[in-house]
Design a protein around this motif. Structure first.
Motif: not given
Ligand code: 4AD
Ligand code: MG
Length: 453
Positions: A140, A143, A259-260, A263
């Motif tokens: 993370c 990310a 987004y995180v 990912t």
């Protein structure tokens, strides 16, 4: 050369190759004339099955091989005959790198409680659950950096030791080299110093030259609240954008969370599956929703109205002008909307000095993002860029303008609308794993009366 179990399981080696693997024994199972070892090196959740054949089994080399023993193994990689395993290694040579006395080694095959694991935080990285957390944490963090790099934000480093307080009085750890009672002017910096509670003010200075920056580092708060969501040392992601208003800020924050999550779902799925199975059944569904939902955006005033009108026994009555309590925040996102909620325009009286005053004269352009399982994940705002408004607000709060001369200078010279936020990195990990206690997503948590390791 050593190969990690992760690479090995990913098929980077062809079968019948000779491999060297090193790791720690998770379990040992003896059968007639041979032994199965389950080996972990932390590179992935999946362990490697190791078969020790008759000759070694009969020697006394296995005498010291128990749960926790560190081993080097050389042998042949073969397709596994057992189920659940694709590969196994048939040992040709086995070296004990470090023994672990089974009488005193605290980790055993059974599942241990989170409380117990906290008391042995120096060893818990060897467990499935904490290994998964640490791998996820790393994933993370990358990310976060990828997200901002793709958007051409500059990664800036703001100071850890600071002479100013960003969020308001009373929560800072002092930094001093003086015996108590000595005069501040004799101290290291010749003035009061503290550990930073936020890199925001300095990030603002840099954004007002570079346009788009972010800082991602440790922050410190001496809040004496022993809650499940507060740590004295935690990591914060703080972007700051010039030429951006509150709406831009919300867009960026929502995109960052998604987004995180995306990912994590793609790159750390195996580790997340552990939490989906043992910590929060339904975790994957919740995360998919966080990824695809459009977050609710509503004003603080609307939020209070909703909370006032629901039939729910809150411990604290929702009242306009009071800060939202965690129970309110969680009600909004878990019960009422069942998705992340962005609450904006909070009363000025409950927010710090730097937030931009709205035209109504009583609310500021703040925004908090509330997420299921956690409550407040993000706190941010459009900043007050107008010198006269800012000075007036600082006077009202009794802040010394002189101490913030550099901050005020940016409003004197080429001031522009700008916005930013802070995302609590541990809270993000709690959201991603369903962990209820912040102490279980930090390698070595610092909380009141707790400073081991
Ligand atoms: O809402 P906060 O206090 O905002 C700021 O510090 C701003 N200066 C950020 C900015 O605009 N650049 O903190 C931001 C986030 C919170 O939403 C929460 O997720 C996390 O930091 N946080 C904590 N996490 C763990 N332990 C604590 N004691 C925390 N305090 C805040
Ligand atoms: Mg906040």
């Amino acid at each position: 050369m050593r190969i990690t179990i992760r690479d090995l399981l990913a098929g980077k080696i062809t079968e019948n190759s000779e491999v060297t693997v090193m790791g720690w024994v998770r379990t040992r199972r003896d059968a007639k004339g041979f032994s199965f070892l389950e080996l972990s090196d932390g590179s992935s959740l999946t362990t490697l099955q190791v078969l020790v054949g008759e000759k070694l089994f009969r020697s006394d080399i296995l005498k010291n091989v128990h749960t926790g023993t560190a081993l080097q193994i050389k042998g042949l990689l073969l397709p596994s005959l057992g189920d659940g395993q694709k590969w196994e290694v048939r040992v040709r040579e086995l070296t004990v790198l470090g023994i672990a006395d089974p009488a005193t080694y605290p980790l055993q095959k059974k599942r241990h409680s989170d409380e117990f694991l906290r008391s042995i935080a120096h060893l818990r990285s060897r467990t499935n659950k904490f290994g998964a957390i640490l791998r996820l944490r790393s994933q993370c963090a990358w990310a976060v950096h990828d997200f901002f790099r793709e958007r051409h934000f500059f990664y800036v480093h703001t100071p850890i030791i600071t002479g100013s307080n960003c969020e308001g009085a009373g929560k800072m750890f002092k930094v001093t080299t003086l015996p108590t009672g000595d005069r501040v002017k004799d101290d290291f910096f010749g003035k009061e110093a503290a550990l930073t509670v936020s890199g925001q003010l300095e990030a603002e200075l840099l954004a007002l030259g570079l346009s788009q920056v972010y800082t991602f580092g440790p922050t410190f708060r001496a809040e004496n609240s022993n809650t499940l969501r507060h740590a004295a040392e935690f990591w914060m992601v703080e972007p700051e954008m010039a030429f951006a208003n509150l709406g831009d800020n919300m867009d960026l924050a929502e995109a960052l969370i998604k987004y995180v999550v995306n990912t994590a779902l793609n790159e750390a799925r195996e580790d997340l599956a552990l939490f989906n199975k043992f910590v929060e059944p339904g975790l994957f569904i919740r995360l998919e929703n966080i990824l695809t939902d459009i977050y609710v955006r509503l004003s603080y005033t609307e939020a209070i109205d909703i909370l006032k009108n629901v039939h729910y026994n809150f411990k604290f009555e929702p009242i306009w002008g009071m800060d939202l309590q965690t129970e309110h925040e969680r009600y909004l996102c878990e019960v009422h909307f069942k998705k992340p909620v962005i609450v904006y325009n909070y009363p000025a009286t409950i927010k710090p000095f730097y937030m931009r005053l709205q035209d109504d004269g009583r609310t500021v352009a703040a925004m908090d993002i509330l997420v299921p399982k956690v409550g407040e994940l993000i706190g941010g705002s459009q900043r007050e860029e107008r010198l006269d408004f800012l000075e007036k607000r600082m006077d009202e709060l009794g802040l010394d303008r002189q101490a913030y001369w550099w901050y005020l200078d940016t409003r004197r010279f080429g001031t522009v609308p700008h916005s930013g936020f802070g995302l609590g990195f541990e809270r993000l990990l709690m959201m991603l794993t369903g962990s209820a206690n912040i102490r279980d997503v930090i390698p070595f948590p610092r909380t009141p009366k707790n400073l081991d390791f």
